[in-house]
Design a protein around this motif. Structure first.
Motif, PDB file in Angstrom:
ATOM      1  N   VAL A 196      -5.485   4.450  -5.287  1.00 17.05           N
ATOM      2  CA  VAL A 196      -4.824   4.304  -3.699  1.00 17.05           C
ATOM      3  C   VAL A 196      -5.688   4.761  -2.513  1.00 17.05           C
ATOM      4  O   VAL A 196      -6.211   4.434  -1.936  1.00 17.05           O
ATOM      5  CB  VAL A 196      -3.095   4.724  -4.190  1.00 17.05           C
ATOM      6  N   GLU A 216       0.752  -1.486   0.206  1.00 14.80           N
ATOM      7  CA  GLU A 216      -0.205  -0.498  -0.181  1.00 14.80           C
ATOM      8  C   GLU A 216       0.516   1.160  -0.132  1.00 14.80           C
ATOM      9  O   GLU A 216       0.336   1.592  -1.044  1.00 14.80           O
ATOM     10  CB  GLU A 216      -0.896  -0.059   1.027  1.00 14.80           C
ATOM     11  N   TRP A 264       0.338   3.067   8.728  1.00 16.81           N
ATOM     12  CA  TRP A 264       1.813   2.144   8.038  1.00 16.81           C
ATOM     13  C   TRP A 264       2.509   2.409   8.880  1.00 16.81           C
ATOM     14  O   TRP A 264       3.814   1.669   9.077  1.00 16.81           O
ATOM     15  CB  TRP A 264       1.841   2.844   6.799  1.00 16.81           C
ATOM     16  N   GLN A 294      -8.131   3.409   1.095  1.00 16.22           N
ATOM     17  CA  GLN A 294      -8.081   4.075   1.645  1.00 16.22           C
ATOM     18  C   GLN A 294      -7.786   5.313   1.117  1.00 16.22           C
ATOM     19  O   GLN A 294      -7.163   5.649   0.896  1.00 16.22           O
ATOM     20  CB  GLN A 294      -6.879   2.934   2.390  1.00 16.22           C
TER      21      GLN A 294
END
Length: 138
Positions: free
Chosen positions: A95, A76, A109, A99
């Motif tokens: 993308v 991601e 992340w 999210q």
């Protein structure tokens, strides 16, 4: 971490000043994908495999529930980074559909990858300790 692991593997062949050890260490990092691009799950796996470390397999054994999360986070993050860096609006829209790109996502992340780095260190360290104890052989 890869540099330190390569050094540890090479030092099992002799003294740090031994030209063969220096050459061996250089060979272990020469084709490293991490030096040419983003840290992706595939490139990490390939780079550590050169050291005879099955990174993702070992992580899956030791941390089965977190391995998939770490790989997903890397994927991601790299998709977002590449879409932004290359100004690819179509990819960026994909993308964002998966999210939101906001502070909460980036903190998620960061937290995931912080845990991954620590556990990668545990797995690589355990491998190096075991290989030194039995005499590393590829």
């Amino acid at each position: 971490m890869h540099d330190e692991a390569a050094e540890a593997v090479a030092l099992q062949a002799g003294a740090p000043s031994d030209p063969v050890v220096v050459l061996f260490q250089s060979a272990l990092i020469r084709a490293r994908q991490l030096d040419k691009g983003n840290a992706q799950s595939g490139s990490l796996g390939n780079d550590f495999y050169i050291l005879d470390i099955a990174l993702w397999d070992d992580l899956g054994v030791k941390y089965p529930t977190r391995k998939k999360q770490w790989q997903g986070t890397l994927d991601e993050l790299n998709k977002a980074r590449n879409a932004i860096a290359h100004r690819n609006d179509d990819q960026l829209a994909k993308v964002k559909a998966g999210q939101p790109l906001n502070l909460r996502t980036f903190k998620k992340w960061r937290s995931s990858l912080h845990g991954a780095a620590s556990d990668f260190d545990n797995v690589v360290g355990a491998y190096l300790k075991d290989s030194a104890a039995i005499g590393w052989q590829a």
